[in-house]
Motif scaffolding. Structure first.
Motif, PDB file in Angstrom:
ATOM      1  N   GLY A 297       0.817  -1.200   0.000  1.00 51.14           N
ATOM      2  CA  GLY A 297       0.000   0.000   0.000  1.00 51.14           C
ATOM      3  C   GLY A 297       0.852   1.253   0.000  1.00 51.14           C
ATOM      4  N   ARG A 298       0.282   2.315  -0.601  1.00 50.23           N
ATOM      5  CA  ARG A 298       1.037   3.567  -0.636  1.00 50.23           C
ATOM      6  C   ARG A 298       1.134   4.178   0.751  1.00 50.23           C
ATOM      7  NH1 ARG A 298      -2.026   6.270  -5.648  1.00 50.23           N
ATOM      8  NH2 ARG A 298      -3.613   4.939  -4.789  1.00 50.23           N
ATOM      9  N   THR A 299       0.155   3.902   1.576  1.00 46.64           N
ATOM     10  CA  THR A 299       0.164   4.380   2.956  1.00 46.64           C
ATOM     11  C   THR A 299      -0.076   3.177   3.855  1.00 46.64           C
ATOM     12  OG1 THR A 299      -0.829   6.437   2.185  1.00 46.64           O
ATOM     13  CG2 THR A 299      -0.860   6.028   4.559  1.00 46.64           C
ATOM     14  N   SER A 300       0.633   3.140   4.962  1.00 46.19           N
ATOM     15  CA  SER A 300       0.441   2.010   5.867  1.00 46.19           C
ATOM     16  C   SER A 300      -0.951   2.085   6.480  1.00 46.19           C
ATOM     17  CB  SER A 300       1.506   2.042   6.955  1.00 46.19           C
ATOM     18  OG  SER A 300       1.247   3.115   7.848  1.00 46.19           O
ATOM     19  N   ILE A 301      -1.444   0.915   6.848  1.00 50.02           N
ATOM     20  CA  ILE A 301      -2.758   0.879   7.482  1.00 50.02           C
ATOM     21  C   ILE A 301      -2.730   1.677   8.783  1.00 50.02           C
ATOM     22  CG2 ILE A 301      -4.477  -0.634   8.538  1.00 50.02           C
ATOM     23  CD1 ILE A 301      -4.380  -0.721   5.493  1.00 50.02           C
ATOM     24  N   ALA A 302      -1.626   1.530   9.513  1.00 49.33           N
ATOM     25  CA  ALA A 302      -1.521   2.275  10.775  1.00 49.33           C
ATOM     26  C   ALA A 302      -1.597   3.780  10.514  1.00 49.33           C
ATOM     27  CB  ALA A 302      -0.211   1.918  11.477  1.00 49.33           C
ATOM     28  N   GLY A 303      -0.953   4.227   9.430  1.00 48.88           N
ATOM     29  CA  GLY A 303      -1.016   5.640   9.088  1.00 48.88           C
ATOM     30  C   GLY A 303      -2.418   6.079   8.715  1.00 48.88           C
ATOM     31  N   MET A 304      -3.122   5.228   7.987  1.00 46.19           N
ATOM     32  CA  MET A 304      -4.491   5.574   7.608  1.00 46.19           C
ATOM     33  C   MET A 304      -5.406   5.619   8.829  1.00 46.19           C
ATOM     34  SD  MET A 304      -4.908   3.339   4.102  1.00 46.19           S
ATOM     35  CE  MET A 304      -6.526   3.988   3.707  1.00 46.19           C
ATOM     36  N   VAL A 305      -5.158   4.703   9.780  1.00 45.67           N
ATOM     37  CA  VAL A 305      -5.971   4.711  11.005  1.00 45.67           C
ATOM     38  C   VAL A 305      -5.724   6.000  11.774  1.00 45.67           C
ATOM     39  CG1 VAL A 305      -6.333   3.573  13.231  1.00 45.67           C
ATOM     40  CG2 VAL A 305      -6.057   2.206  11.150  1.00 45.67           C
ATOM     41  N   GLU A 306      -4.486   6.390  11.842  1.00 50.88           N
ATOM     42  CA  GLU A 306      -4.154   7.622  12.566  1.00 50.88           C
ATOM     43  C   GLU A 306      -4.775   8.835  11.872  1.00 50.88           C
ATOM     44  OE1 GLU A 306      -2.934   7.854  15.392  1.00 50.88           O
ATOM     45  OE2 GLU A 306      -2.800  10.034  15.475  1.00 50.88           O
ATOM     46  N   ALA A 307      -4.735   8.818  10.543  1.00 51.31           N
ATOM     47  CA  ALA A 307      -5.343   9.927   9.795  1.00 51.31           C
ATOM     48  C   ALA A 307      -6.846   9.978  10.029  1.00 51.31           C
ATOM     49  CB  ALA A 307      -5.047   9.753   8.304  1.00 51.31           C
ATOM     50  N   ARG A 308      -7.468   8.810  10.065  1.00 52.65           N
ATOM     51  CA  ARG A 308      -8.912   8.778  10.336  1.00 52.65           C
ATOM     52  C   ARG A 308      -9.192   9.313  11.735  1.00 52.65           C
ATOM     53  NH1 ARG A 308     -11.907   5.484   6.727  1.00 52.65           N
ATOM     54  NH2 ARG A 308     -13.597   5.464   8.230  1.00 52.65           N
ATOM     55  N   ARG A 309      -8.331   8.953  12.691  1.00 59.15           N
ATOM     56  CA  ARG A 309      -8.550   9.429  14.063  1.00 59.15           C
ATOM     57  C   ARG A 309      -8.479  10.956  14.107  1.00 59.15           C
ATOM     58  NH1 ARG A 309      -6.205  11.359  18.257  1.00 59.15           N
ATOM     59  NH2 ARG A 309      -4.170  11.523  17.243  1.00 59.15           N
TER      60      ARG A 309
END
Lengths: 509, 148
Positions: A20-32
């Motif tokens: 993925g271009r962005t890690s899942i952890a990064g996407m979760v943090e962005a959503r938060r």
């Protein structure tokens, strides 16, 4: 295959998925973070709104912004066909009825031809279209003024053949014929020439489809199958909504149409599996696949495809576009529309959707019969006349010379061929049962009309000049449907002044 | 497991890849995986008390995917590759097989993920494996409830 092998294959498939271009952890943090900001903005908006309302009083609300319009997804075809309708293994052209124009897509090459058709200017959202060979029969669905007509897809710029008043067109169970229903509820089964195959009949409801037992209608009391020859109801479902018909099967639903049921006329009824995740009522359009395995039904803007051979949940095709759905089956492919786009999905997974430009705002989409064979003769003309419903093609064995003319009842296969050299008139009996037809070729250019006289009657069945179809090489062909296979048909070629020039006899038995 | 962040770091990519295989859409898979972990984070006290929080996250991610598809916001964007081992299956069957054979989820979990009944999910799995020519798979009796 063993289960372990399947697991290995799935593991390998997952491993092939690109990072993925962005890690899942990064996407979760962005959503938060977005959620936190949204909460603060929401709270601020509430405070502002309350304050504003107190200060300025009530105001009309601004309309919500329109939903985003999907952008065509680039396809994986070769350069030059991107965004075009290319369907592997499908030869049948796809015709798209638009407002004031007809688009014909060649699924083999991706080519498309868009032709203005004045008669389509009044095409409404209720437009229905039926393919009869290379012809497209269209009813524009515009109320009492709506009429049906047939457009030759090989030459859409030619004048359409008028078929009379009609708001709905449905393919007949008899190949080559079409059922038309007008705004007053009268229905008639017609040839492409507009000739009625039987007396018209007053329907007790609106025409939805055709079964082997009669017409599927939507009446105020529910769904019924109505036998037009006897005016008897062969099947009924009080309170039901008729969706689609095929052979002995009827698809219907009961208010509020949250689940589809399929009944075999004279047999069992079964509930189809619910469609998870989709809401709203099922409704038209709906259609069985040509092999009867699949049933596609619209549910709002979603197309739900049920597998009628299994109890598994259906496939849910969301698609893009904001227009009403209309769709057609071609083989195991489903082609459906939304706005001015076409999307395709293939059985059994229906998971690979492709989004292409339809070429025109879609009112109806229909798969034409495959009328051309690669390397074979080309359809050059089709009825209609007394025996219409069949189509003629000229066999071109060299580039410039027509060496024979081939016939097929109701389209392919064109198995009967007659050479272009020979007597002034030659005729032959082809087909069987309801398709039994005398077809022939007119070689003598002096012949202006063809007359058929049955040996057991004194009334000649006469084919007027307008009913004789011209094919390349200055030849003409004709056809005459044989109602009863008895006796002999005398086929006469007459000059313009009625003088007999050439003739032949065809045994009908 | 220490917390949702650690679980995401360990399991997030695997779930994203599994959803990509199931739905054929990398963007959808990424978004739904992230959404499921974000939801788990918000409800971590309840989710962490489950025997396996990842089961809950798997089911939630699949539900997000179906909801997103149903809302017409997304559609599968590209044709699957030729060597797709599940090419013969319907969209729901693909999800069921991926959850069962690849993620090791129970029939009850699959039923929850697909918003259907356990018998339906079981029939779906049996039909799917039959379609794939897999004859030796065990569809176990597993009744761990979904805690969503």
């Amino acid at each position: 295959m063993r289960a372990e092998e399947l697991r290995d294959e799935l593991d390998a498939a997952a491993a092939r998925v690109p990072d993925g271009r962005t890690s899942i952890a990064g996407m979760v943090e962005a959503r938060r973070r977005r959620t936190s900001v949204a909460m603060w903005l929401g709270a601020l908006a509430v405070v502002t709104a309350v304050g504003g309302a107190l200060v300025f009083g009530p105001r009309g609300a601004e309309p919500l912004p329109a939903a985003s319009v999907p952008v065509p997804v680039p396809t994986s075809e070769q350069a030059g066909t991107a965004g075009r309708l290319v369907i592997p293994g499908v030869r049948a052209p796809i015709a798209v009825v638009g407002i004031g124009e007809l688009a014909v897509h060649d699924p083999q090459t991706g080519d498309r031809a868009i032709t203005p058709v004045t008669r389509l200017n009044g095409a409404t959202a209720a437009t229905s279209a039926v393919a009869v060979g290379p012809w497209v029969v269209v009813a524009t669905g515009g109320g009492p003024g709506s009429r049906a007509f047939a457009i030759d897809s090989h030459d859409p710029s030619g004048p359409p053949r008028s078929l009379g008043p009609a708001v709905t067109a449905v393919a007949s169970a008899t190949p080559g014929l079409v059922w038309l229903a007008d705004a007053d509820g009268r229905a008639r089964e017609v040839t492409l020439g507009g000739l009625t195959a039987a007396d018209s009949v007053q329907l007790p409801g609106s025409l939805v489809g055709v079964t082997d037992y009669g017409l599927l209608l939507q009446t105020p009391a529910g769904a019924v199958v109505f036998d037009p020859s006897s005016a008897l109801v062969r099947w009924s479902q009080p309170g039901g909504t008729a969706l689609a018909a095929r052979e002995r099967s009827v698809a219907w639903c009961r208010d509020p149409c949250g689940q589809v049921e399929v009944s075999e006329i004279g047999g069992v009824t079964r509930d189809l599996a619910p469609s998870p995740g989709s809401t709203g009522s099922y409704g038209a359009p709906a259609a069985f696949s040509p092999d009867g395995r699949w049933l596609a039904v619209t549910r709002g803007r979603i197309v739900v495809v049920h597998d009628l051979t299994a109890s598994m949940p259906p496939s849910v095709l969301s698609g893009g576009g904001s227009g009403a759905r209309t769709f057609t089956w071609t083989g195991d492919w489903l082609v459906f529309s939304g706005g001015s786009a076409l999307e395709i999905a293939r059985a059994p997974s229906f998971s690979a959707l492709r989004y292409v430009d339809a070429g025109t705002p879609v009112r109806a989409v229909v798969a034409l019969d495959a009328g051309t064979d690669q390397g074979g003769p080309t359809v050059v003309a089709g009825g209609p006349f007394v025996g219409d419903g069949w189509f003629v093609r000229a066999g071109v064995h060299t580039i410039d010379t027509v060496t024979d003319v081939c016939f097929g009842v109701f389209g392919p296969p064109y198995s009967e061929c007659m050479p272009t050299e020979g007597d002034g008139v030659e005729a032959r009996l082809i087909g069987s049962g309801p398709t039994l037809t005398v077809v022939g070729i007119v070689r003598d250019r002096r012949i202006a009309q063809v007359r058929v006289i049955r040996s057991e009657t004194t009334d000649p069945v006469q084919l007027e000049m307008a009913d004789v179809v011209r094919v390349p090489g200055s030849y003409r062909v004709f056809g005459w449907r044989v109602a009863t296979p008895d006796g002999v048909a005398h086929v006469d070629g007459l000059a313009a002044d009625g003088q007999f020039i050439a003739g032949t006899d065809v045994p009908l038995g | 497991m220490d917390g949702p962040e650690a679980l995401c770091a360990v399991e997030g990519e695997a779930l994203r890849r599994a959803l990509t295989v199931a739905f054929g859409d990398e963007t959808l898979a990424s978004r739904c995986t992230a959404a499921a972990f974000a939801r788990a984070r918000r409800r971590w006290r309840a989710v962490s008390s489950l025997p396996d929080p990842m089961v809950w996250i798997d089911v939630t991610a699949v539900r997000y995917a179906h909801r997103r598809l149903a809302r017409l916001e997304r559609r599968p964007a590209a044709e699957r590759t030729i060597d797709d081992p599940l090419a013969a299956l319907s969209s729901h069957a693909r999800v069921a097989v991926v959850l069962h054979a690849h993620r090791g989820r129970s029939v009850d979990d699959i039923a929850e993920a697909l918003a259907t009944s356990r018998p339906e999910a079981e029939t779906l799995l049996r039909d799917s494996y039959r379609s794939l020519g897999v004859g030796d798979v065990l569809i176990e009796e597993d009744t761990v409830p979904y805690a969503g």
